[in-house]
Motif scaffolding. Structure first.
Motif, PDB file in Angstrom:
ATOM      1  N   VAL A   1       0.823  -1.200   0.000  1.00  0.00           N
ATOM      2  CA  VAL A   1       0.000   0.000   0.000  1.00  0.00           C
ATOM      3  C   VAL A   1       0.865   1.261   0.000  1.00  0.00           C
ATOM      4  CG1 VAL A   1      -1.694   1.326   1.329  1.00  0.00           C
ATOM      5  CG2 VAL A   1      -1.886  -1.169   1.179  1.00  0.00           C
ATOM      6  N   PRO A   2       0.655   2.176  -0.951  1.00  0.00           N
ATOM      7  CA  PRO A   2       1.317   3.478  -0.884  1.00  0.00           C
ATOM      8  C   PRO A   2       0.509   4.424   0.003  1.00  0.00           C
ATOM      9  CG  PRO A   2       0.143   3.282  -2.969  1.00  0.00           C
ATOM     10  CD  PRO A   2      -0.115   2.007  -2.201  1.00  0.00           C
ATOM     11  N   ALA A   3       1.196   5.044   0.964  1.00  0.00           N
ATOM     12  CA  ALA A   3       0.529   5.947   1.906  1.00  0.00           C
ATOM     13  C   ALA A   3       1.085   7.354   1.745  1.00  0.00           C
ATOM     14  CB  ALA A   3       0.723   5.462   3.343  1.00  0.00           C
ATOM     15  N   HIS A   4       0.196   8.304   1.591  1.00  0.00           N
ATOM     16  CA  HIS A   4       0.585   9.706   1.416  1.00  0.00           C
ATOM     17  C   HIS A   4       0.847  10.346   2.772  1.00  0.00           C
ATOM     18  CE1 HIS A   4       0.198  13.982   0.237  1.00  0.00           C
ATOM     19  NE2 HIS A   4       0.572  13.544  -0.958  1.00  0.00           N
ATOM     20  N   GLY A   5       1.750  11.327   2.787  1.00  0.00           N
ATOM     21  CA  GLY A   5       2.097  12.012   4.017  1.00  0.00           C
ATOM     22  C   GLY A   5       1.068  13.048   4.434  1.00  0.00           C
ATOM     23  N   VAL A   6       1.494  13.945   5.297  1.00  0.00           N
ATOM     24  CA  VAL A   6       0.564  14.839   5.973  1.00  0.00           C
ATOM     25  C   VAL A   6       0.178  16.026   5.102  1.00  0.00           C
ATOM     26  CG1 VAL A   6       1.606  14.221   8.166  1.00  0.00           C
ATOM     27  CG2 VAL A   6       2.367  16.297   7.023  1.00  0.00           C
ATOM     28  N   THR A   7      -0.958  16.602   5.445  1.00  0.00           N
ATOM     29  CA  THR A   7      -1.304  17.940   5.001  1.00  0.00           C
ATOM     30  C   THR A   7      -1.255  18.838   6.230  1.00  0.00           C
ATOM     31  OG1 THR A   7      -2.966  19.316   3.897  1.00  0.00           O
ATOM     32  CG2 THR A   7      -3.784  17.567   5.301  1.00  0.00           C
TER      33      THR A   7
END
Length: 338
Positions: A217-223
């Motif tokens: 799974v690719p997980a995006h970082g924070v906003t």
């Protein structure tokens, strides 16, 4: 009749089913608050107890003990809580891992490694995690997530994604931008810059492509928008629709719901996917036409993945489709590394 899992994947590895949001909390108060929110809302988001940035310098082991106590307690109602440890070069890394695995290893949903310099760092981390797990006789593998936030980790992203035990690659925008010594402007840590700067776009695409190619799974970082749910939702949709990320970090409780909503399939798509799979199962997974469109194993897999994502986001499934999945109690901490 064969269920979708057996008919569509066989010996191939299916993508791990992870909640669409992972919420990071560092202090005891914030971790306890996140666990209480998860207990009430359900396991539609993971809790990540942060031992890297959450611990005061010199108090790393006391912090790890606090985290282990919380995650081993009844407060961890759904067994969907993990930890971020220090990097493999940090003096506290091994002792910290020993505490966390020793006291809460039977409950850990994942362990996240930050600041990996290359695939070698990740291999050393996985060896240490496996050793601690074996020493404690846990009888399970603890899934690992790896942060891609350095030049070396990005360069080795495909090799890292191929390592047994890794279930997600998490892109760390802030540290990645910082690692460029000012060559990437500060605006690339925020939106829209974090999606538009060519070097950051390239890094996100490479991370997602490496993860998906190896069925992790690719997980995006924070906003960084802490009090703007619409901005959080918009960032999550861009991460999913433009870059292929299937999971995203939250750093404030107000971010959790917009992220979950952004990654959730549309109810109409859920019904259509369930209908296609029911029809396919009735003809033993042979190609067929539904609504004037041809479907075969490729679209069946897509439909089944969509149903998995819907379930992970807490959305109801049609009864026939729900029967293909175990009960929530049966698949707690169900992610099995390769």
């Amino acid at each position: 009749m064969l269920p979708p899992q057996a008919a569509l994947y066989g010996h191939d590895r299916a993508l791990p089913v992870l909640p669409p949001c992972v919420h990071y909390a560092g202090s005891e108060r914030f971790i306890a608050r996140a666990l209480a929110l998860q207990a009430a809302r359900g396991p539609v988001f993971d809790v990540a107890a942060d031992c890297e940035d959450g611990a005061a310098v010199g108090a790393e082991l006391a912090h790890a003990a606090m985290v282990a106590r919380l995650l081993a307690s009844p407060a961890n109602a759904h067994d969907r809580a993990g930890v971020r440890v220090h990097d493999v070069g940090h003096p506290a890394f091994r002792a910290e891992l020993e505490i966390l695995v020793g006291e809460a290893g039977h409950r850990l949903a994942f362990v996240t490694l930050p600041k990996a310099r290359d695939a070698g760092d990740v291999a050393r981390f996985l060896d240490a995690l496996k050793l601690e797990t074996a020493r404690r006789g846990l009888g399970r593998e603890i899934p690992a997530s790896v942060l891609v936030e350095t030049h070396g980790a990005l360069h080795d992203a495909w090799a890292i994604a191929a390592l047994p035990g890794v279930v997600s690659l998490d892109f760390g925008t802030l540290d990645f931008v910082s690692a460029h010594h000012g060559a990437i402007p500060l605006s690339a840590m925020e939106s829209p810059g974090q999606f538009d700067h060519p070097l950051v776009r390239r890094a996100k695409c490479e991370t997602a492509a490496a993860a998906l190619a190896h069925a992790i799974v690719p997980a995006h970082g924070v906003t960084r928008a802490l009090d703007d749910p619409e901005a959080v939702y918009a960032d999550a949709r861009r991460a999913r629709d433009e870059f292929g990320f299937l999971r995203m970090w939250s750093i404030h409780p107000s971010q959790i719901e917009p992220i979950v909503q952004a990654f959730a399939p549309h109810p109409g798509d859920i019904d259509e996917a369930a209908a296609v799979l029911a029809a396919a199962q009735a003809v033993d997974w042979a190609p067929l036409a539904v609504g004037g469109r041809l479907h075969d194993r490729a679209s069946y897999r897509y439909c089944f993945t969509l149903l998995q994502q819907a379930r992970a986001a807490g959305l109801p499934l049609p009864p026939a489709a729900a029967a293909w999945f175990p009960s929530p109690a049966a698949d707690r901490v169900s992610t099995v590394p390769r």
